[in-house]
Design a protein around this motif. Structure first.
Motif, mmCIF file in Angstrom:
data_model
loop_
_atom_site.group_PDB
_atom_site.id
_atom_site.type_symbol
_atom_site.label_atom_id
_atom_site.label_comp_id
_atom_site.label_asym_id
_atom_site.label_seq_id
_atom_site.Cartn_x
_atom_site.Cartn_y
_atom_site.Cartn_z
ATOM 1 N N ASP A 242 0.820 -1.209 0.000
ATOM 2 C CA ASP A 242 0.000 0.000 0.000
ATOM 3 C C ASP A 242 0.854 1.260 0.000
ATOM 4 O OD1 ASP A 242 -2.374 -1.352 -0.171
ATOM 5 O OD2 ASP A 242 -2.823 -1.269 1.966
ATOM 6 N N LEU A 243 2.031 1.237 0.612
ATOM 7 C CA LEU A 243 2.921 2.394 0.546
ATOM 8 C C LEU A 243 3.373 2.642 -0.897
ATOM 9 C CD1 LEU A 243 5.177 2.133 3.741
ATOM 10 C CD2 LEU A 243 3.203 3.615 3.331
ATOM 11 N N ALA A 244 3.556 1.574 -1.643
ATOM 12 C CA ALA A 244 3.901 1.733 -3.062
ATOM 13 C C ALA A 244 2.746 2.387 -3.824
ATOM 14 C CB ALA A 244 4.250 0.382 -3.674
ATOM 15 N N TYR A 245 1.504 1.992 -3.522
ATOM 16 C CA TYR A 245 0.354 2.629 -4.159
ATOM 17 C C TYR A 245 0.274 4.105 -3.763
ATOM 18 C CZ TYR A 245 -1.189 -2.218 -4.899
ATOM 19 O OH TYR A 245 -1.273 -3.527 -5.251
ATOM 20 N N PHE A 246 0.536 4.393 -2.482
ATOM 21 C CA PHE A 246 0.512 5.793 -2.042
ATOM 22 C C PHE A 246 1.590 6.608 -2.766
ATOM 23 C CE2 PHE A 246 -1.945 4.604 1.853
ATOM 24 C CZ PHE A 246 -2.907 5.606 1.763
ATOM 25 N N ALA A 247 2.760 6.020 -2.954
ATOM 26 C CA ALA A 247 3.834 6.737 -3.652
ATOM 27 C C ALA A 247 3.405 7.087 -5.077
ATOM 28 C CB ALA A 247 5.108 5.900 -3.667
ATOM 29 N N ALA A 248 2.694 6.158 -5.723
ATOM 30 C CA ALA A 248 2.214 6.427 -7.074
ATOM 31 C C ALA A 248 1.167 7.537 -7.097
ATOM 32 C CB ALA A 248 1.625 5.150 -7.679
ATOM 33 N N SER A 249 0.533 7.783 -5.943
ATOM 34 C CA SER A 249 -0.450 8.861 -5.819
ATOM 35 C C SER A 249 0.140 10.081 -5.119
ATOM 36 C CB SER A 249 -1.675 8.365 -5.041
ATOM 37 O OG SER A 249 -2.357 7.352 -5.760
ATOM 38 N N ALA A 250 1.483 10.130 -5.056
ATOM 39 C CA ALA A 250 2.206 11.301 -4.529
ATOM 40 C C ALA A 250 2.009 11.509 -3.037
ATOM 41 C CB ALA A 250 1.841 12.567 -5.306
ATOM 42 N N TYR A 251 1.872 10.404 -2.278
ATOM 43 C CA TYR A 251 1.881 10.478 -0.814
ATOM 44 C C TYR A 251 3.073 9.664 -0.308
ATOM 45 C CZ TYR A 251 -2.383 13.018 0.233
ATOM 46 O OH TYR A 251 -3.312 14.013 0.378
ATOM 47 N N HIS A 252 3.897 10.281 0.510
ATOM 48 C CA HIS A 252 5.097 9.638 1.026
ATOM 49 C C HIS A 252 5.075 9.601 2.545
ATOM 50 C CE1 HIS A 252 7.615 10.634 -2.836
ATOM 51 N NE2 HIS A 252 6.564 9.878 -3.074
ATOM 52 N N PRO A 253 5.746 8.607 3.155
ATOM 53 C CA PRO A 253 5.777 8.528 4.617
ATOM 54 C C PRO A 253 6.550 9.693 5.240
ATOM 55 C CG PRO A 253 6.397 6.424 3.609
ATOM 56 C CD PRO A 253 6.402 7.448 2.523
ATOM 57 N N ARG A 254 5.931 10.308 6.233
ATOM 58 C CA ARG A 254 6.638 11.300 7.040
ATOM 59 C C ARG A 254 7.498 10.593 8.086
ATOM 60 N NH1 ARG A 254 6.279 16.689 8.696
ATOM 61 N NH2 ARG A 254 6.787 17.046 10.911
ATOM 62 N N PHE A 255 6.908 9.557 8.713
ATOM 63 C CA PHE A 255 7.690 8.682 9.592
ATOM 64 C C PHE A 255 6.919 7.393 9.811
ATOM 65 C CE2 PHE A 255 5.225 11.237 12.650
ATOM 66 C CZ PHE A 255 4.687 10.249 13.464
ATOM 67 N N LEU A 256 7.600 6.408 10.348
ATOM 68 C CA LEU A 256 7.011 5.095 10.615
ATOM 69 C C LEU A 256 7.490 4.619 11.984
ATOM 70 C CD1 LEU A 256 6.585 2.115 8.216
ATOM 71 C CD2 LEU A 256 7.767 1.740 10.372
ATOM 72 N N ARG A 257 6.586 3.979 12.715
ATOM 73 C CA ARG A 257 6.943 3.323 13.977
ATOM 74 C C ARG A 257 6.447 1.884 13.928
ATOM 75 N NH1 ARG A 257 4.977 6.861 18.987
ATOM 76 N NH2 ARG A 257 6.281 5.347 20.125
ATOM 77 N N ALA A 258 7.193 0.996 14.565
ATOM 78 C CA ALA A 258 6.826 -0.417 14.621
ATOM 79 C C ALA A 258 6.783 -0.848 16.082
ATOM 80 C CB ALA A 258 7.831 -1.262 13.850
ATOM 81 N N PHE A 259 5.783 -1.658 16.440
ATOM 82 C CA PHE A 259 5.554 -2.045 17.823
ATOM 83 C C PHE A 259 5.458 -3.565 17.952
ATOM 84 C CE2 PHE A 259 3.527 2.098 17.167
ATOM 85 C CZ PHE A 259 4.176 2.857 18.143
ATOM 86 N N ASP A 260 6.052 -4.090 19.008
ATOM 87 C CA ASP A 260 6.011 -5.525 19.274
ATOM 88 C C ASP A 260 4.781 -5.839 20.119
ATOM 89 O OD1 ASP A 260 6.718 -8.165 19.292
ATOM 90 O OD2 ASP A 260 8.238 -7.967 20.861
ATOM 91 N N LEU A 261 3.612 -5.770 19.475
ATOM 92 C CA LEU A 261 2.357 -6.025 20.178
ATOM 93 C C LEU A 261 2.038 -7.511 20.292
ATOM 94 C CD1 LEU A 261 -0.047 -3.242 18.834
ATOM 95 C CD2 LEU A 261 1.392 -3.246 20.871
ATOM 96 N N PHE A 262 2.884 -8.377 19.716
ATOM 97 C CA PHE A 262 2.616 -9.818 19.716
ATOM 98 C C PHE A 262 3.893 -10.580 20.078
ATOM 99 C CE2 PHE A 262 0.250 -7.507 16.485
ATOM 100 C CZ PHE A 262 -1.076 -7.783 16.815
ATOM 101 N N PRO A 263 4.428 -10.399 21.290
ATOM 102 C CA PRO A 263 5.666 -11.086 21.663
ATOM 103 C C PRO A 263 5.566 -12.599 21.494
ATOM 104 C CG PRO A 263 5.100 -9.426 23.300
ATOM 105 C CD PRO A 263 3.923 -9.527 22.373
ATOM 106 N N MET A 264 6.671 -13.202 21.130
ATOM 107 C CA MET A 264 6.837 -14.644 20.901
ATOM 108 C C MET A 264 6.323 -15.087 19.533
ATOM 109 S SD MET A 264 8.390 -15.743 23.583
ATOM 110 C CE MET A 264 8.875 -14.739 24.978
ATOM 111 N N THR A 265 5.586 -14.236 18.825
ATOM 112 C CA THR A 265 5.102 -14.579 17.493
ATOM 113 C C THR A 265 5.866 -13.760 16.457
ATOM 114 O OG1 THR A 265 3.406 -12.879 17.136
ATOM 115 C CG2 THR A 265 2.831 -14.709 18.585
ATOM 116 N N HIS A 266 5.603 -14.012 15.163
ATOM 117 C CA HIS A 266 6.268 -13.240 14.116
ATOM 118 C C HIS A 266 5.524 -11.950 13.779
ATOM 119 C CE1 HIS A 266 3.297 -15.291 11.462
ATOM 120 N NE2 HIS A 266 3.444 -14.237 10.681
ATOM 121 N N HIS A 267 4.395 -11.714 14.416
ATOM 122 C CA HIS A 267 3.568 -10.568 14.080
ATOM 123 C C HIS A 267 4.074 -9.281 14.735
ATOM 124 C CE1 HIS A 267 0.639 -13.206 12.182
ATOM 125 N NE2 HIS A 267 0.679 -13.960 13.263
#
Length: 462
Positions: A423-448
């Protein structure tokens, strides 16, 4: 060698298909390569065949036993059954039900907590690069997956974080979880990642005749507890005797035009639980969506609101709004002169959202698919947007529609790094780019993991 079926005697009959030879049970000594999306690592046999190997870590030398795939297939799935040269990040799995052929719920029980987060960061980095052509610098991400406050535990310990647990029930009535990519049930005596509120229900300590599955819910914002019992086909709701008072509901599978649909019937107690987040109480109906980590709702609201910086009087959209968590946070911040539209496909969730947001006169919640409902609303502009799609992502059509509305910022909440990257690739094609990104470990012990990306029009983000 493949085994061919014998040829028929009728010369006009079609030639029988060749049956592939299964590789299941074959073992390979391999040096394990990088982590891949899905809770496994990539390795290659001496012949160059790709193996997706679980229960291992990058850099280890292991004996991998094939669990799925045919000789000559493009890739095989395997488990590391012997660790010849362990990684410094390896620990003994704290859960006695984890390991090759056992419970399929947790992917990284054998990795130190910090190593688990690094593995998830590696996966996110790889998906962004492969599917969107983006580096961490491109999305202003520091390359870390943040632990949830209170979840940082020493190696060998497990945070009990999961407030919603679905148990499968085996033929003997024992509660457990599916084995990886299998319908077989691994009975468990105690799930280490289940929250205290779930564990105290005692689901694992009794048998469940005529039962297919059980959903156990322990609300994080109240003392509400709920158990949803799905009987086996033709079975009756078993006598439910749990270790504390609890709402019990019966779930039935009914076939409709669209396939299987789950219907929940109230037996006794409330047909909903009350959750607490962002200073408000939220009603969540039986089987409705709510984040499974006790701290997730508050953490995500904080991250989204910090990223969007809502202003008084703005118009906001909350797409895939569920029971209205982000819509309520937006309404509180845009004030009486602002307006919020929520869209959600689940009829029950929309009922809950309207109940939860009844004290906000400038909030409107519509039911249906986002890509169908949003064009019908007549709204052509919005100032800010929260986009919290299902695991499959929002998709090109929805992204293009949102970009055409010209919001100054979009908060994308993602539970799957591959869908986020697409979806970020689709946004880039529509001239929207990430200002910033954060990632959270909301599922410890899993790959999610969970991500929050804040997007702006490219001219502003440059």
């Amino acid at each position: 060698m493949s085994t061919a079926a014998s040829q028929g005697t009728n010369p006009a009959s079609p030639e029988p298909a060749t049956s592939a030879e299964s590789a299941v049970g074959q073992e390979f000594e391999v040096t394990v390569g990088p982590v891949a999306h899905g809770g496994h690592c990539v390795a290659r046999s001496e012949a160059g065949q790709v193996l997706f190997v679980r229960h291992t870590l990058p850099g280890e030398r292991v004996i991998a036993r094939v669990t799925e795939g045919d000789v000559g297939a493009r890739f095989l799935r395997a488990d590391a059954v012997t660790i010849l040269d362990p990684s410094k990040d390896r620990i003994e799995a704290p859960c006695p039900f984890s390991g090759p052929g056992r419970c399929g719920g947790c992917d990284w029980q054998h990795a130190k907590p910090g190593a688990q987060r690094r593995l998830k960061a590696d996966v996110l980095t790889e998906q962004l690069a492969r599917l969107a052509g983006l580096t961490p610098e491109d999305v202003s991400w520091d390359g870390t997956v943040e632990p949830v406050p209170g979840d940082k535990v020493p190696a060998g310990e497990v945070p009990a974080w999961r407030t919603r647990v679905q148990y499968a029930i085996d033929a003997e009535g024992r509660a457990g979880f599916r084995r990886h990519r299998s319908h077989e049930v691994e009975p468990v005596g105690h799930c280490l990642i289940a929250s205290e509120g779930v564990s105290e229900l005692g689901i694992e300590r009794r048998t469940w005749p005529q039962t297919a599955s059980i959903d156990a819910i322990a609300a994080s914002g109240s003392t509400d507890r709920q158990v949803i019992v799905t009987p086996t086909s033709g079975g009756r709701l078993p006598l439910v005797e749990l270790d504390r008072p609890v709402s019990v509901l019966r779930a039935e599978e009914q076939r409709g035009r669209g396939g299987e649909s789950r219907t929940v019937h109230r037996v006794h107690g409330r047909p909903f639980v009350r959750e607490r987040a962002d200073g408000r109480t939220w009603r969540v109906g039986a089987g409705g969506f709510w984040q499974v980590h006790a701290a997730a709702a508050d953490l995500l609201v904080d991250a989204v609101m910090r990223g969007l910086t809502p202003r008084k009087g703005e118009t906001a959209l909350d797409l895939y709004c569920g029971v209205g968590l982000f819509a309520g946070a937006l309404a509180d911040r845009v004030g009486e002169r602002g307006a919020v539209l929520g869209i959600e496909s689940s009829k029950r969730a929309v009922e809950d959202a309207r109940h939860n947001l009844a004290d906000f006169p400038r909030v409107r919640v519509e039911q249906g698919r986002v890509e169908r409902v949003l064009p019908r609303t007549g709204i052509t502009e919005a100032d800010i947007v929260v986009l919290d799609p299902p695991r499959s992502g929002a998709g090109r059509a929805t992204v293009e529609l949102l970009a055409s509305m010209g919001p100054r910022r979009i908060a994308y909440v993602a539970c799957d790094p591959a869908a986020l990257a697409r979806d970020l690739a689709y946004f880039a094609a529509s001239a929207y780019h990430p200002r910033f990104l954060r990632a959270f470990d909301l599922f410890p012990m899993t790959h999610h993991l969970e991500c929050v990306a804040i997007l702006e029009p490219a001219a502003k983000g440059s």
